[in-house]
Design an enzyme around this catalytic site. Structure first.
Site: not given
Ligand code: SIN
Length: 553
Positions: A395, A51-53, A47, A125, A299, A360, A39, A248
Site C-alpha cells: 500500500r 497519524q500520517g493523513g 483508523s 510520505e 514501505r 501494520h 466490539k 511499517h
Molecule cells: C504513517 O503515518 O506512517 C502511517 C500512515 C499509513 O500507514 O498510511
C-alpha cells in the site's frame, strides 16, 4: 436447542472505524434503519490511530495521473488500475464531504507558512513523488473518526451496538435455488450480557479493519484480529492476496511503550534512517544502498532494508534522525509524536529516535469491486478488511484513509440501488447455533486461549514475517493446522466468549496468510520468499484467491 432472539434491520455494518461509520452514515441518509456492531467502544478502532493523513490530489501542481502512478509503483504490479483511478478520483469529493461534516485539517498558516496560509498543509510520505497528504497534525485518524462518530450519533435511525462482537455470517446454502450464495446478516454476541442473537438485514457490510494482532509486533490496536476476513472466508466469500502484509518500518523501540507508530510523515519532513555499525559508534545513513528514494522509498523496501541492516549489524533497532528541525517546528507539526517521545525520554529535536518494523496493514482481504460488493450477494466489505485492488502488493502511505472514505460511499449507493432485490430476507436457517452462552469464564479456557494466541503471534512473526522461506512457511502451516483443530474443539466445548471468537478469527486469518504465501512462488512487494527471491513477470496482476468450498455444508 435454545432459540435465540432475532433482531431485524434494513442494513448491518460490522465495525466502527472510518470506513464503517462512513458507510453507516451514507446508508442511513435514505432513512433506513442501520445497526452498527462494534466490539468495544464506538471509537475504538485502527483508523483512530492513523497519524500520517489522507492522500488526495488537491494541489494544482499535482494530478490524478501522478497519484495513480505512485500507487501503481508502490503496489508492485498487483494493483487494479481501474480501481486505483476510481478511488484516487473519488478523493476530493470525500474530503469536501468530511470537511462539511466538521473535520479540521491543518492549514499552512497554522504551521507558520506565510504564503497561502488558509489552504491545507500537504505532507509527504514514502513512495509519494508529491506532497499530497492532508493531515490533522499527527492525529488525522482520530480527527476523522471523531467527526464520523458525532455524525452517526446524531442520526436517529442508526443504532450503535457497542461491546457486541459478530461471530459468523448468516448465509444461505440453497444451492442452485433462488437466494443461494446470499448473506442475510450475522450472529452476534452481546459481550456484556453473554447473550447471542441473530441480526438479519438486507445488506451486511464488513468494516472490521485489519489483522495486525496476528503478529507479535504490530502498530495495530487489540481489536485488529482479522475478524472480517475470517467470517467472510467461513461464509464462502473470495479472499484475495493475503500474503501481502505490510510492515511499517518505524515503530518506536521502547521497553514499555508498545506499538507506537513514528509516522512516515517525519521522513516526509526530511528525517533519515540510520543504523549503528558497532556499539558506541555514531549511527550512519544506509538507505542509499537500497533505493534511489532513500528514506522515502516505498514501505516494503524500507522495512526489508531495516530488517537486513539489523541482521547484518546485530543491533536491536535502527534510528530516525530529524534533528535538523527545531523543537518549535517539531512540536507544531508532530505534537502527539513529540509528546510520546518525550514520555519515552527522547527529545526528537536533540535525540535519535530508536525504531523497528512491525506488522501494520493487510493489503489483501475480502475480494470486492469498487463498490465494496463481495462474491456473496448482500455482503459488502469496506476499509482494511476489503481487497479492492487499490493497494496491490504494497500500500502507498495514506491511501487507506482515502479508500476508507471513498469506497463506503460507493457501497452505500450500490446497496441502495439494489435494495428492492435485497430486502427479501428469507434465510434458510436463522436461529443461531446451539452455542452455550454466558459470560462466566472457565480458567482452563482462559489459559488455553492465551497460550494459543501467544503461540500463533510468535510463529507468524518468526516464520511468516518480513523475510520468509518455504521451509518457514511449511513449519507455520503445520503449527497452525494443529492449533486450529484445538480451537475448533474449544469452540464446541467451552462457553463462547469474545476472547475465543477472536482467537478463532486470528487462527483463520493466520492460515489464510500462510496458504497465500505458500501459493505465491515469487517475491513481490511486501511478500518476500528467499527461495523465490525474484519477481515473476507472469504473475503480475495474478491475484491469490482462496475460497472455502461450502457446497457440502
Ligand atoms: C504513517 O503515518 O506512517 C502511517 C500512515 C499509513 O500507514 O498510511
Amino acid at each position: 436447542m435454545k432459540i435465540h432472539e432475532i433482531k431485524q434491520f434494513d442494513h448491518i455494518v460490522i465495525g466502527s472505524g472510518l470506513a464503517g461509520l462512513t458507510c453507516a452514515y451514507h446508508l442511513a441518509k435514505s432513512g433506513k434503519s442501520v445497526a452498527v456492531f462494534t466490539k468495544r467502544e464506538i471509537d475504538e478502532c485502527n483508523s483512530r490511530l492513523a497519524q500520517g493523513g489522507v492522500a488526495c490530489v488537491v494541489d494544482e501542481l499535482d494530478s490524478f495521473d501522478e497519484h495513480v502512478r505512485d500507487t501503481l509503483y508502490a503496489g508492485a504490479g498487483m494493483c487494479d488500475e481501474k480501481a486505483v483511478r476510481a478511488i484516487v478520483e473519488g478523493g476530493p469529493a470525500a474530503i469536501n464531504e468530511i470537511i462539511g461534516l466538521g473535520a479540521k485539517f491543518t492549514t499552512r498558516g497554522e504551521l507558520g507558512h506565510k504564503d497561502d496560509p488558509a489552504s491545507c498543509d500537504l505532507g509527504r510520505e514514502g513512495g509519494h513523488q508529491k506532497r499530497r497528504i492532508l493531515h490533522a497534525g499527527d492525529i488525522t485518524g482520530a480527527e476523522l473518526v471523531r467527526v464520523m462518530v458525532e455524525t452517526v450519533q446524531k442520526m436517529a435511525n442508526v443504532k450503535l451496538f457497542e461491546h457486541h462482537i459478530a461471530i459468523d455470517l448468516v448465509v444461505s446454502r440453497r444451492l442452485g435455488l433462488p437466494g443461494a450464495n446470499r448473506c442475510f446478516g450475522a450472529y452476534v454476541l452481546d459481550i456484556k450480557s453473554g447473550e447471542i442473537f441473530t441480526a438479519l438485514a438486507a445488506s451486511t457490510t464488513m468494516a472490521c479493519g485489519g489483522a495486525g494482532k496476528v503478529y507479535l509486533y504490530t502498530s495495530n490496536p487489540d481489536v485488529a484480529c482479522g475478524s472480517g476476513v475470517a467470517m467472510a472466508y467461513r461464509a464462502g466469500a473470495k479472499i484475495a492476496n493475503m500474503e501481502f502484509i505490510q510492515f511499517h518500518p518505524t515503530i518506536l523501540y521502547h521497553p514499555t511503550i508498545r506499538s507506537f507508530l513514528i509516522s512516515e510523515a517525519l521522513r516526509g519532513e526530511g528525517a533519515v534512517l540510520k543504523c549503528r555499525e558497532k556499539r558506541d559508534v555514531e549511527p550512519v545513513e544506509f538507505m542509499q544502498k537500497y533505493h534511489p528514494m532513500q528514506s522515502l522509498a516505498p514501505r516494503d523496501v524500507v522495512a526489508r532494508a531495516i530488517d537486513s541492516e539489523m541482521k547484518r549489524t546485530g543491533e536491536e533497532c535502527v534510528y530516525l534522525d530529524i534533528r535538523h528541525h527545531s523543537e518549535e517546528t517539531l512540536r507544531a507539526r508532530f505534537p502527539n509524536i513529540f509528546a510520546k517521545c518525550l514520555e519515552a525520554g527522547i527529545n526528537m529535536a536533540k535525540d535519535l529516535i530508536p525504531v523497528v518494523p512491525a506488522a501494520h496493514f493487510v493489503c489483501g482481504g475480502i475480494k470486492t469491486d469498487i463498490n465494496g460488493a463481495t462474491s456473496i450477494e448482500g455482503l459488502y466489505a469496506v476499509g482494511e478488511c476489503a481487497c479492492t485492488g487499490l493497494h496491490g502488493a504494497n500500500r502507498l502511505a495514506s491511501n487507506s484513509l482515502l479508500e476508507a472514505m471513498v469506497v463506503p460511499r460507493n457501497a452505500a449507493a450500490d446497496i441502495e440501488a439494489n435494495f428492492e432485490k435485497l430486502k427479501d430476507i428469507r434465510p434458510d436457517r436463522h436461529a443461531a447455533m446451539n452455542w452455550t452462552t454466558g459470560n462466566a469464564t472457565d480458567s482452563d479456557e482462559q489459559i488455553l486461549i492465551a497460550h494459543n494466541w501467544d503461540e500463533i503471534r510468535r510463529f507468524m512473526w518468526d516464520y511468516v514475517g518480513i523475510y520468509r522461506t518455504s521451509k518457514r512457511l511449511e513449519r507455520a502451516k503445520n503449527r497452525i493446522k494443529l492449533i486450529r483443530k484445538e480451537i475448533e474443539k474449544y469452540y464446541w466445548d467451552f462457553i463462547v466468549t469474545a476472547d475465543l471468537i477472536e482467537l478463532r478469527n486470528i487462527a483463520t486469518v493466520a492460515e489464510l496468510i500462510i496458504d497465500s504465501s505458500l501459493k505465491r512462488k515469487e517475491s513481490r512487494g511486501s511478500h518476500y520468499n528467499a527461495d523465490y527471491p525474484f519477481l515473476d513477470p507472469d504473475l503480475e496482476c495474478v491475484d491469490t484467491i482462496i475460497q472455502r468450498d461450502v457446497r457440502s455444508m
